[in-house]
Motif scaffolding. Sequence first.
Motif, PDB file in Angstrom:
ATOM      1  N   UNK A  18      21.795  28.499  59.642  1.00 46.50           N
ATOM      2  CA  UNK A  18      21.402  29.600  59.054  1.00 46.50           C
ATOM      3  C   UNK A  18      20.780  31.112  59.493  1.00 46.50           C
ATOM      4  N   UNK A  19      21.076  32.165  58.549  1.00 46.02           N
ATOM      5  CA  UNK A  19      20.344  32.992  59.277  1.00 46.02           C
ATOM      6  C   UNK A  19      18.895  33.069  59.496  1.00 46.02           C
ATOM      7  N   UNK A  20      18.317  31.989  59.260  1.00 41.04           N
ATOM      8  CA  UNK A  20      16.566  32.002  59.036  1.00 41.04           C
ATOM      9  C   UNK A  20      16.749  31.588  60.703  1.00 41.04           C
ATOM     10  N   UNK A  21      17.630  30.337  60.978  1.00 40.47           N
ATOM     11  CA  UNK A  21      17.445  29.400  62.242  1.00 40.47           C
ATOM     12  C   UNK A  21      18.278  30.773  62.983  1.00 40.47           C
ATOM     13  N   UNK A  22      18.831  31.483  63.046  1.00 41.87           N
ATOM     14  CA  UNK A  22      19.318  32.519  63.996  1.00 41.87           C
ATOM     15  C   UNK A  22      18.050  33.267  64.247  1.00 41.87           C
ATOM     16  N   UNK A  23      17.052  33.526  63.558  1.00 45.77           N
ATOM     17  CA  UNK A  23      15.329  34.494  63.902  1.00 45.77           C
ATOM     18  C   UNK A  23      15.175  33.501  63.977  1.00 45.77           C
ATOM     19  N   UNK A  24      15.041  32.357  64.150  1.00 49.61           N
ATOM     20  CA  UNK A  24      13.632  31.358  65.131  1.00 49.61           C
ATOM     21  C   UNK A  24      14.332  31.267  66.959  1.00 49.61           C
ATOM     22  N   UNK A  25      15.730  31.206  66.870  1.00 47.94           N
ATOM     23  CA  UNK A  25      16.198  31.897  68.270  1.00 47.94           C
ATOM     24  C   UNK A  25      15.440  32.562  68.483  1.00 47.94           C
ATOM     25  N   UNK A  44      27.161  36.405  61.610  1.00 46.36           N
ATOM     26  CA  UNK A  44      25.783  37.070  61.961  1.00 46.36           C
ATOM     27  C   UNK A  44      24.667  36.644  62.591  1.00 46.36           C
ATOM     28  N   UNK A  45      25.454  34.966  62.594  1.00 46.40           N
ATOM     29  CA  UNK A  45      23.811  34.420  62.730  1.00 46.40           C
ATOM     30  C   UNK A  45      24.250  34.151  64.354  1.00 46.40           C
ATOM     31  N   UNK A  46      25.784  33.956  64.455  1.00 47.60           N
ATOM     32  CA  UNK A  46      25.406  34.144  66.492  1.00 47.60           C
ATOM     33  C   UNK A  46      25.011  35.006  66.544  1.00 47.60           C
ATOM     34  N   UNK A  47      25.473  36.252  65.819  1.00 45.09           N
ATOM     35  CA  UNK A  47      25.124  37.958  66.732  1.00 45.09           C
ATOM     36  C   UNK A  47      23.436  38.009  66.721  1.00 45.09           C
ATOM     37  N   UNK A  48      22.567  37.366  65.125  1.00 42.84           N
ATOM     38  CA  UNK A  48      21.106  37.133  65.051  1.00 42.84           C
ATOM     39  C   UNK A  48      20.508  36.813  66.806  1.00 42.84           C
ATOM     40  N   UNK A  49      21.196  35.717  66.730  1.00 43.02           N
ATOM     41  CA  UNK A  49      20.185  34.467  67.590  1.00 43.02           C
ATOM     42  C   UNK A  49      20.447  35.589  69.488  1.00 43.02           C
ATOM     43  N   UNK A  50      21.666  36.143  69.489  1.00 38.14           N
ATOM     44  CA  UNK A  50      22.000  37.418  70.693  1.00 38.14           C
ATOM     45  C   UNK A  50      21.295  38.384  70.663  1.00 38.14           C
ATOM     46  N   UNK A  51      20.490  37.933  69.995  1.00 39.78           N
ATOM     47  CA  UNK A  51      18.957  39.360  70.038  1.00 39.78           C
ATOM     48  C   UNK A  51      19.767  40.062  69.133  1.00 39.78           C
ATOM     49  N   UNK A  52      21.041  40.313  68.206  1.00 40.40           N
ATOM     50  CA  UNK A  52      21.489  41.134  67.688  1.00 40.40           C
ATOM     51  C   UNK A  52      22.042  42.561  68.573  1.00 40.40           C
ATOM     52  N   UNK A  53      22.479  41.699  69.886  1.00 38.87           N
ATOM     53  CA  UNK A  53      23.745  41.814  70.787  1.00 38.87           C
ATOM     54  C   UNK A  53      22.850  43.077  71.397  1.00 38.87           C
TER      55      UNK A  53
END
Length: 261
Positions: free
Chosen positions: A35-42, A152-161
């Motif tokens: 989820x988006x929340x998971x990606x912000x946790x990363x 967006x999940x991938x992108x957020x995990x990657x510090x929003x590119x």
Amino acid sequence: MLPAETIIAIADELAEAERSRSMIPRLTARYPDMTVEDSYAVQNEWRRRGVEAGRRLVGRKIGLTSKVMQVATGITEPDYGAIFDDMMFENGSVIEHDRFSNVRIEVELAFVLGESISGPRATMFDVMKATDYVVPALEILTSRIEMDGRTIVDTISDNAAMGGMVYGGNPTDPAAVDLRWISALLYRNETIEESGVAAAVLNHPATGVAWLANKLSQHGDRLEAGEIVLAGSFTRPMWVRKGDTVLADYGPMGTISCRFA
């Protein structure tokens, strides 16, 4: 939510990709329930490690705030990432191209805050009041996750590119100009490639900063005085290669440039 050990394992992969300047397979292909929340946790784990290693947090970037960027990426909601001091480059810098992966440039306005901004009901008027000045900026995008099919999940995990930023030109009082009509011409190797107007960012670039303050409040955070906030691109991302020179002309707000070596 993904288990904590999975979040840490993903952060480990991204840290290694950053170190080796490589890419990892798309997260959403491997963790379809992420989820988006998971990606912000990363992202938060990546940021925590940076701070622990001595990097200094100086601001935030907002991504995917304009229709042109949403169409370019196929992602339909904004996101945000962290800016460390070692990501910032002065106007005219020569930048190592190999430091990044899939290097692209975006044209933005950076807001330098004189006061803190807290959500959840922050408005563009709060942003205007809290801003010391706005200044031209180029964002350098990087990607440590394979790009085909990203969400967006991938992108957020990657510090929003977020890879880096170049800033300069004329610092401007946001009350002295109509920020919607700030425009820029983007050149690569003396050839114009893109142009845009800042109203493309949610009708007013300060709206993006207010969105960020409200989003951060959901995570128990806020924008602090002294932080610099990249408000989102009002052009499509432009690919750059080693040896390219980039220049953005913001008219009365001045020009900013860099070269990738």
